[in-house]
Design a protein around this motif. Structure first.
Motif, PDB file in Angstrom:
ATOM      1  N   UNK A 179       0.828  -1.207   0.000  1.00 29.01           N
ATOM      2  CA  UNK A 179       0.000   0.000   0.000  1.00 29.01           C
ATOM      3  C   UNK A 179       0.863   1.257   0.000  1.00 29.01           C
ATOM      4  N   UNK A 180       1.843   1.302   0.908  1.00 30.02           N
ATOM      5  CA  UNK A 180       2.616   2.526   1.079  1.00 30.02           C
ATOM      6  C   UNK A 180       3.495   2.818  -0.131  1.00 30.02           C
ATOM      7  N   UNK A 181       4.210   1.807  -0.620  1.00 30.56           N
ATOM      8  CA  UNK A 181       5.141   2.035  -1.720  1.00 30.56           C
ATOM      9  C   UNK A 181       4.414   2.337  -3.026  1.00 30.56           C
ATOM     10  N   UNK A 182       3.257   1.716  -3.208  1.00 31.65           N
ATOM     11  CA  UNK A 182       2.479   1.975  -4.416  1.00 31.65           C
ATOM     12  C   UNK A 182       1.857   3.366  -4.392  1.00 31.65           C
ATOM     13  N   UNK A 183       1.503   3.811  -3.200  1.00 29.33           N
ATOM     14  CA  UNK A 183       0.711   5.023  -3.074  1.00 29.33           C
ATOM     15  C   UNK A 183       1.513   6.285  -2.802  1.00 29.33           C
ATOM     16  N   UNK A 184       2.644   6.173  -2.116  1.00 27.45           N
ATOM     17  CA  UNK A 184       3.312   7.385  -1.661  1.00 27.45           C
ATOM     18  C   UNK A 184       3.907   8.185  -2.817  1.00 27.45           C
ATOM     19  N   UNK A 185       3.952   9.490  -2.632  1.00 27.68           N
ATOM     20  CA  UNK A 185       4.555  10.371  -3.628  1.00 27.68           C
ATOM     21  C   UNK A 185       6.062  10.123  -3.702  1.00 27.68           C
ATOM     22  N   UNK A 186       6.661  10.486  -4.826  1.00 27.88           N
ATOM     23  CA  UNK A 186       8.110  10.411  -4.984  1.00 27.88           C
ATOM     24  C   UNK A 186       8.696  11.674  -4.358  1.00 27.88           C
ATOM     25  N   UNK A 187       9.051  11.583  -3.085  1.00 28.38           N
ATOM     26  CA  UNK A 187       9.515  12.755  -2.359  1.00 28.38           C
ATOM     27  C   UNK A 187      10.882  13.229  -2.853  1.00 28.38           C
ATOM     28  N   UNK A 188      11.710  12.290  -3.280  1.00 29.92           N
ATOM     29  CA  UNK A 188      13.014  12.682  -3.806  1.00 29.92           C
ATOM     30  C   UNK A 188      12.842  13.520  -5.073  1.00 29.92           C
ATOM     31  N   UNK A 189      11.920  13.130  -5.940  1.00 27.50           N
ATOM     32  CA  UNK A 189      11.656  13.886  -7.159  1.00 27.50           C
ATOM     33  C   UNK A 189      11.226  15.315  -6.828  1.00 27.50           C
ATOM     34  N   UNK A 190      10.330  15.455  -5.854  1.00 25.15           N
ATOM     35  CA  UNK A 190       9.860  16.777  -5.468  1.00 25.15           C
ATOM     36  C   UNK A 190      10.985  17.611  -4.855  1.00 25.15           C
ATOM     37  N   UNK A 191      11.811  16.973  -4.023  1.00 32.82           N
ATOM     38  CA  UNK A 191      12.923  17.699  -3.402  1.00 32.82           C
ATOM     39  C   UNK A 191      13.872  18.226  -4.473  1.00 32.82           C
ATOM     40  N   UNK A 192      14.216  17.371  -5.418  1.00 34.11           N
ATOM     41  CA  UNK A 192      15.150  17.789  -6.466  1.00 34.11           C
ATOM     42  C   UNK A 192      14.535  18.845  -7.383  1.00 34.11           C
ATOM     43  N   UNK A 193      13.223  18.855  -7.499  1.00 37.69           N
ATOM     44  CA  UNK A 193      12.545  19.878  -8.293  1.00 37.69           C
ATOM     45  C   UNK A 193      12.761  21.268  -7.680  1.00 37.69           C
ATOM     46  N   UNK A 194      12.674  21.348  -6.355  1.00 34.92           N
ATOM     47  CA  UNK A 194      12.780  22.641  -5.677  1.00 34.92           C
ATOM     48  C   UNK A 194      14.192  22.965  -5.201  1.00 34.92           C
ATOM     49  N   UNK A 195      15.021  21.929  -4.995  1.00 38.96           N
ATOM     50  CA  UNK A 195      16.391  22.145  -4.520  1.00 38.96           C
ATOM     51  C   UNK A 195      17.365  21.374  -5.411  1.00 38.96           C
ATOM     52  N   UNK A 196      17.451  21.718  -6.675  1.00 38.83           N
ATOM     53  CA  UNK A 196      18.246  20.943  -7.628  1.00 38.83           C
ATOM     54  C   UNK A 196      19.727  20.909  -7.245  1.00 38.83           C
ATOM     55  N   UNK A 197      20.304  19.691  -7.348  1.00 34.95           N
ATOM     56  CA  UNK A 197      21.720  19.509  -7.080  1.00 34.95           C
ATOM     57  C   UNK A 197      22.099  19.421  -5.626  1.00 34.95           C
ATOM     58  N   UNK A 198      21.160  19.548  -4.726  1.00 38.09           N
ATOM     59  CA  UNK A 198      21.462  19.584  -3.293  1.00 38.09           C
ATOM     60  C   UNK A 198      21.834  18.202  -2.753  1.00 38.09           C
ATOM     61  N   UNK A 199      21.137  17.170  -3.181  1.00 39.89           N
ATOM     62  CA  UNK A 199      21.316  15.833  -2.611  1.00 39.89           C
ATOM     63  C   UNK A 199      22.665  15.226  -2.988  1.00 39.89           C
ATOM     64  N   UNK A 200      23.025  15.301  -4.217  1.00 39.33           N
ATOM     65  CA  UNK A 200      24.301  14.763  -4.630  1.00 39.33           C
ATOM     66  C   UNK A 200      24.350  13.266  -4.805  1.00 39.33           C
ATOM     67  N   UNK A 201      23.200  12.619  -4.892  1.00 36.65           N
ATOM     68  CA  UNK A 201      23.203  11.175  -5.154  1.00 36.65           C
ATOM     69  C   UNK A 201      21.965  10.828  -5.976  1.00 36.65           C
TER      70      UNK A 201
END
Length: 372
Positions: free
Chosen positions: A350-372
């Motif tokens: 349920x959780x993996x199928x349903x949850x938003x891609x939080x990494x995608x959203x983070x990189x959308x607003x903070x591009x290049x910050x994560x570094x992986x």
């Protein structure tokens, strides 16, 4: 230990308000009864986890209108961290605040209630298993029926994934970890031995001194705030984030069962449900402080922060498979694992199928910050 003794609770201790009717007396007695519980934690006084325990004590006091209070002591005040369960079971202490991995030496199944395998569910979902998936019944069976301990316990705070830990270089391959003397606890000890490390189980307050003396080469504890409190940044500059060794842990809050059973029902309810209430405050404090302290480690203390490679985590999963193959020969251990697997298969789906891609959203607003 108590302002009103257990015997006086049972025999009407706590004087009734003068002039109250006989019919009203029992409720008035209950309302006027007071009790102080002596609780020790497994955490140093200056560690953020002592603050988490204090949040629990504060809620118990507030929910009882000050009639039930907790005298909160740090690790070592009465007994050492790994002796906490015995002290509570024997009545040396009324209560304790620690994790089940600290008594894993009595029965390895203890570690399943906090440092167990990851089947695709996180700590919040596994705490839900405790409450709704049969976990609390299995825990009671282990503590009372199998080990015969005079203990009752509750769980609080689904912890964020614990970092792989502190090393003398960035870990890019499992080969770099072979033979390292590494601190962890619980079933994580078996898992990390399975990937080639030599493991020492130490309580939190002994970690940095052991590293300074060369007793260990690398370590994990739990989170950026605790690690910074311990002074990890003074002995290492390489911090690996992400791991399967302890990815679904929570606090265990224990009470001497004989004492607990003698309490008025409202006090019992307060102790139990304050554990549920403190989930929110513990998690809020953790998100604030953990994130801020990770930034301080990186920006102020010169620590290099890395994401653990997928290849290392895949090796950890393979080690978990080997550990479980051996330990599930025990009937009770196997029942707990199967219960967790059934829960994880359904809830993880349920959780993996349903949850938003939080990494995608983070990189959308903070591009290049994560570094992986």
């Amino acid at each position: 230990m108590t302002q009103t003794t257990r015997r006086r609770f049972l025999t009407g201790g706590g004087a009734a308000v003068a002039g109250a009717s006989a019919l009203a007396a029992p409720s008035v007695v209950r309302a006027q009864s007071t009790m102080t519980i002596k609780m020790q934690t497994a955490w140093p006084a200056a560690n953020i986890w002592q603050e988490f325990a204090q949040q629990y004590a504060d809620r118990v006091s507030a929910m009882s209108g000050g009639r039930l209070t907790i005298d909160l002591l740090p690790a070592g005040a009465v007994v050492q961290a790994f002796q906490l369960q015995d002290a509570v079971a024997d009545g040396v202490l009324d209560a304790g605040h620690h994790v089940t991995a600290y008594w894993y030496g009595k029965n390895k199944a203890a570690s399943l209630f906090g440092t167990g395998p990851v089947f695709g569910t996180d700590a919040a979902q596994m705490l839900a298993w405790i409450h709704n998936g049969g976990g609390k019944e299995l825990y009671r069976e282990l503590v009372e029926d199998i080990l015969g301990l005079d203990i009752v316990g509750f769980f609080a705070f689904p912890m964020p994934t614990q970092p792989l830990g502190w090393f003398n270089q960035e870990i890019t391959s499992i080969d770099q970890m072979q033979g390292l003397k590494y601190r962890t606890v619980g079933l994580a000890s078996d898992v990390m031995q399975g990937v080639g490390l030599s493991v020492a189980q130490l309580p939190g307050g002994e970690i940095v001194p052991a590293l300074e003396r060369g007793v260990i080469d690398a370590f994990e504890f739990n989170n950026p705030s605790s690690d910074r409190d311990f002074g990890a940044q003074d002995v290492s500059k390489h911090y690996m984030m992400g791991s399967y060794h302890q990815a679904a842990e929570f606090f265990e809050i224990i009470f001497n069962k004989s004492m607990f059973d003698d309490m008025p029902d409202d006090f019992k309810a307060i102790l139990e449900y304050a554990a549920e209430a403190v989930n929110t405050s513990n998690y809020g404090l953790a998100m604030d402080r953990y994130s801020a302290d990770l930034a301080r480690l990186r920006d102020e203390d010169g620590v290099n922060v890395y994401r653990t490679p997928t290849s290392v985590m895949e090796r950890q999963l393979a080690s978990w498979d080997t550990v479980l193959e051996d330990l599930t020969q025990d009937e009770y251990f196997d029942r707990v694992v199967q219960s967790q697997k059934e829960w994880s298969e359904r809830c993880g789906y349920y959780n993996l199928l349903n949850q938003a891609d939080y990494k995608l959203a983070y990189e959308h607003y903070f591009p290049g910050k994560l570094g992986f």
